[in-house]
Design a protein around this motif. Structure first.
Motif, mmCIF file in Angstrom:
data_model
loop_
_atom_site.group_PDB
_atom_site.id
_atom_site.type_symbol
_atom_site.label_atom_id
_atom_site.label_comp_id
_atom_site.label_asym_id
_atom_site.label_seq_id
_atom_site.Cartn_x
_atom_site.Cartn_y
_atom_site.Cartn_z
ATOM 1 N N GLN A 138 -8.417 -4.518 5.019
ATOM 2 C CA GLN A 138 -8.465 -6.060 4.872
ATOM 3 C C GLN A 138 -7.190 -6.142 3.928
ATOM 4 O O GLN A 138 -7.264 -7.052 3.192
ATOM 5 N N VAL A 139 -6.128 -6.228 4.405
ATOM 6 C CA VAL A 139 -5.105 -6.591 3.825
ATOM 7 C C VAL A 139 -4.542 -8.075 4.528
ATOM 8 O O VAL A 139 -4.730 -8.156 5.623
ATOM 9 N N GLU A 195 5.606 -10.565 3.822
ATOM 10 C CA GLU A 195 5.253 -11.201 2.581
ATOM 11 C C GLU A 195 3.855 -11.047 2.597
ATOM 12 O O GLU A 195 2.860 -11.690 3.305
ATOM 13 N N PHE A 196 3.549 -10.446 1.846
ATOM 14 C CA PHE A 196 1.756 -9.805 1.595
ATOM 15 C C PHE A 196 1.224 -10.758 0.525
ATOM 16 O O PHE A 196 2.228 -11.466 -0.308
ATOM 17 N N ASP A 197 0.093 -11.005 0.587
ATOM 18 C CA ASP A 197 -0.435 -11.917 -0.434
ATOM 19 C C ASP A 197 -0.749 -11.163 -1.836
ATOM 20 O O ASP A 197 -0.740 -9.691 -1.846
ATOM 21 N N GLN A 198 -0.163 -11.840 -2.800
ATOM 22 C CA GLN A 198 0.206 -11.246 -4.138
ATOM 23 C C GLN A 198 -0.940 -10.422 -4.817
ATOM 24 O O GLN A 198 -0.604 -9.644 -5.830
ATOM 25 N N ASN A 199 -2.047 -11.045 -4.473
ATOM 26 C CA ASN A 199 -3.361 -10.311 -5.178
ATOM 27 C C ASN A 199 -3.619 -9.023 -4.349
ATOM 28 O O ASN A 199 -4.647 -8.509 -4.861
ATOM 29 N N MET A 200 -3.098 -8.552 -3.462
ATOM 30 C CA MET A 200 -3.682 -7.511 -2.612
ATOM 31 C C MET A 200 -3.553 -6.174 -3.179
ATOM 32 O O MET A 200 -2.282 -5.878 -4.062
ATOM 33 N N SER A 201 -4.088 -5.327 -3.216
ATOM 34 C CA SER A 201 -4.121 -4.051 -3.772
ATOM 35 C C SER A 201 -4.700 -2.917 -2.417
ATOM 36 O O SER A 201 -5.759 -3.233 -2.188
ATOM 37 N N PHE A 202 -3.675 -2.102 -2.046
ATOM 38 C CA PHE A 202 -4.018 -1.327 -0.826
ATOM 39 C C PHE A 202 -3.013 -0.279 -0.793
ATOM 40 O O PHE A 202 -2.007 -0.216 -1.581
ATOM 41 N N ASP A 203 -3.345 0.643 -0.040
ATOM 42 C CA ASP A 203 -2.401 2.024 0.072
ATOM 43 C C ASP A 203 -1.089 1.618 1.113
ATOM 44 O O ASP A 203 -1.711 1.596 2.413
ATOM 45 N N LYS A 204 -0.148 1.270 0.641
ATOM 46 C CA LYS A 204 1.060 1.027 1.502
ATOM 47 C C LYS A 204 1.326 1.957 2.516
ATOM 48 O O LYS A 204 1.809 1.823 3.543
#
Length: 498
Positions: free
Chosen positions: A389-390, A416-425
Motif C-alpha cells: 500500500q505504498v 518521489e514517495f509520499d512523505q508520510n509513508m512507512s514501508f520496507d524499501k
C-alpha cells in the motif's frame, strides 16, 4: 431532476445509438474515412505530389505515401505556416496548435474547419457515454473545472496560434459556460504556480462536481487545496464525483488521489492530442478506450518491434491483434498524412476496437537489448505499490550503464514517495524488479544471465520532479514527464537534488 440533467440523459441515449452504428461496422467506417480523405485532398499540393487521384487501395497508399514524423512533413507544414493555401488540405487551417518538439523546437500542428469539430465532439461524447451507462447526470448542474493552457491566441500569417487546450476553451458550449471554471482571466495566467493559487481562490467557494486535467497537475491543485484548508478535497467539494483525465496512465497516481480526495470518485480516460482526438473510455466495465473510427482519422498500425525495420508492415484495423504493441500512424482531415504521432498502443478488444496507450516509441530503455516500455514500468509500479500500500507522487526510470566499483549495470528508478509513508524499501525494490521481470522476458533474461543486476531506487525529495519540469519550462498545463529514457538527462538533474 433538473431540466439540464434530464436533457443530458436523453441526448446521451441518442449519441449512444449513433456510436453503436459506426462501432459495429468498423471496417466499412474506416474505408469511408479513407476514401473521403483522398478525394478531398486530391488537388492539394501534397495530393498531387503523391498522386492521390490514382490511389484506390490501402496497399497503393502505402507505396505512394511514406510514414513521416513532424520533421519529415515539415517542408509542407512550413509552407502552410508561411500562408500558402491548398498545401496539405484544401484552403488554410483555422488554427495552429503549438506544441513542444524535440529536434524541431516548436511544432505547429494544423487544425482545420473539418478537424476542429471532432475534438469537441469526442470530449462531449465521452461524458455522454458515461451518463448513458451510469445514469449519473446530476453533475451537469455543478461547477466544472478544466485545468488547461492559456486560451490567449496570437496571429501567425492570418491564422490563430495557441495551445490545443486553450483553443478548445473557445468552444465550450453555451449551456456549460456558466458552470465552467476557472475564469477567463485566471486561465490566461502563464505562470503555473500563480495560476494554481488563483484557481484555488476561485473554486474554494464553489460547488465543484467535475474536475479535469492531466493527473500530475491536478494532483498539485489537490495538494494545495489540502494545504490551505486542512481538509481532504472530497470534503471541500462534497459533490465532486467525476474526474476526467488524459495524457498519462492514471494508475500510478490513483492511490495518492484517493488519499487527497478522501474517497473514491468515478473517472473517464481520454486520448486527445494536438493531431486529433483518438479515443475515450466508453464503458467502466471493460479495459481500454473506444478508438474513434468515424472522426476523420484513418489509422494504420506498425508493430513496435518492427518499426525501425527497412520496410515494416503497415496494418489497418482489419489486421490488428489484441495485446500487440503498435506504433499508431494517422492520416487526418487536418492534412496529416501517414503521420507518426509517436505514441504506441495495444488493443484490448476488437469487438469493438478499444486501445490502451502503452508509451512513446522514443521513450523506452533498451541499453542492453531489453526494450522496456512505459506500460511495463507503470504496471510494475502499480503491482509493487499494491503489496505494501505504498503511495508515490511521481517516478521515472533511466539506465545506469557505468556504475561505480565494477558493479553490473542496472535500471535506476527515481521515485518521489509520499512523505508520510512507512514501508520496507528493500522488499519494495525486490517486488518492483520481479514485477518488471514478469512482464518483460528480455529484462528477465538479462537479470538471470547477469548482464544486468536488479534495479535500484533513488529517492527524489519532495517536489523534485516539479523542479525539473520548471527548469525546462514545462511546469503545468499539458506537459508530461517521460516515464523512462534511454539516456540520463533527467537522471542527472534528479541526482543533483540528493
Amino acid at each position: 431532476m433538473s431540466l439540464k440533467s434530464f436533457a443530458a440523459r436523453i441526448f446521451a441515449k441518442f449519441i449512444d445509438r449513433k456510436t453503436r452504428k459506426w462501432s459495429e461496422n468498423p471496417i466499412e467506417t474506416q474505408n469511408k474515412v479513407f476514401k473521403h480523405l483522398l478525394e478531398t485532398a486530391s488537388s492539394t499540393d501534397f495530393g498531387n505530389d503523391h498522386n492521390f487521384k490514382s490511389i484506390k487501395t490501402h496497399q497503393e497508399f502505402t507505396k505512394q505515401v511514406p510514414v513521416r514524423d513532424y520533421e519529415d512533413l515539415r517542408p509542407y507544414v512550413d509552407r502552410v505556416v508561411d500562408g500558402e493555401s491548398d498545401v496539405l488540405w484544401p484552403g488554410k487551417p483555422l488554427y495552429y496548435a503549438k506544441t513542444s518538439g524535440t529536434t524541431s523546437g516548436a511544432k505547429y500542428i494544423p487544425i482545420t474547419k473539418e478537424s476542429m469539430p471532432e475534438h469537441i465532439k469526442a470530449a462531449r461524447n465521452a461524458i455522454l457515454s458515461y451518463i448513458n451507462e451510469t445514469g449519473n447526470s446530476h453533475f451537469v448542474n455543478g461547477k466544472m473545472i478544466f485545468l488547461q493552457g492559456s486560451p490567449e491566441m496570437e496571429d501567425k500569417n492570418g491564422v490563430q496560434l495557441g495551445r490545443l487546450s486553450g483553443i478548445v476553451a473557445h468552444y465550450v458550449p453555451g449551456y456549460l459556460q456558466r458552470n465552467r471554471m476557472p475564469s477567463w482571466e485566471t486561465n490566461c495566467i502563464d505562470d503555473w504556480e500563480t495560476k494554481v493559487e488563483a484557481i484555488i481562490d476561485e473554486t474554494l467557494p464553489e460547488d465543484m462536481s467535475v474536475i479535469s486535467g492531466i493527473p500530475s497537475w491536478v494532483q498539485m491543485y489537490f495538494e494545495r487545496i489540502v494545504q490551505r484548508t486542512g481538509k481532504p478535497v472530497g470534503e471541500v467539494f462534497p459533490k465532486f464525483n467525476l474526474f476526467i483525465y488524459g495524457g498519462v496512465n492514471f494508475a500510478p497516481y490513483k492511490a495518492r488521489f484517493e488519499q487527497l480526495i478522501g474517497r473514491q470518485v468515478d473517472s473517464i480516460e481520454l486520448f486527445p492530442a494536438s493531431e486529433g482526438f483518438f479515443a475515450y473510455q466508453d464503458t467502466r466495465n471493460e479495459k481500454g478506450m473506444l478508438l474513434l473510427l468515424d472522426a476523420g482519422i484513418f489509422y494504420e498500425f506498425i508493430p513496435a518491434d518492427q518499426f525501425y525495420d527497412k520496410n515494416p508492415p503497415r496494418l489497418t484495423i482489419a489486421d490488428v491483434e489484441v495485446g500487440v504493441n503498435y506504433v499508431m500512424i494517422i492520416s487526418t482531415t487536418a492534412g496529416l498524412w501517414a503521420y507518426n504521432i509517436g505514441d504506441t498502443i495495444a488493443f484490448t478488444s476488437v469487438q469493438p476496437y478499444r486501445v490502451v496507450v502503452t508509451g512513446r516509441i522514443k521513450h523506452y530503455i533498451s541499453a542492453s537489448g531489453e526494450h522496456v516500455i512505459g506500460k511495463e514500468v507503470e504496471q510494475a509500479m502499480k503491482e509493487a505499490c499494491d503489496v505494501q500500500q505504498v503511495i508515490i507522487n511521481e517516478f521515472t526510470v533511466a539506465p545506469q550503464l557505468n556504475p561505480n566499483d565494477g558493479e553490473l549495470p542496472y535500471h535506476e528508478w527515481f521515485i518521489e514517495f509520499d512523505q508520510n509513508m512507512s514501508f520496507d524499501k528493500k522488499k519494495f525494490s525486490a517486488d518492483l524488479d520481479q514485477a518488471l521481470r514478469n512482464q518483460n522476458s528480455y529484462y528477465d533474461d538479462l537479470i538471470v544471465g547477469k548482464v544486468l543486476q536488479p534495479l535500484k531506487i533513488t529517492t527524489v525529495p519532495k517536489d523534485g520532479f516539479k523542479s525539473y519540469m520548471k527548469t525546462i519550462g514545462k511546469l503545468g498545463g499539458q506537459n508530461k514527464l517521460p516515464r523512462l529514457s534511454n539516456d540520463r538527462k533527467i537522471a542527472s538533474f534528479l541526482e543533483s537534488l540528493s
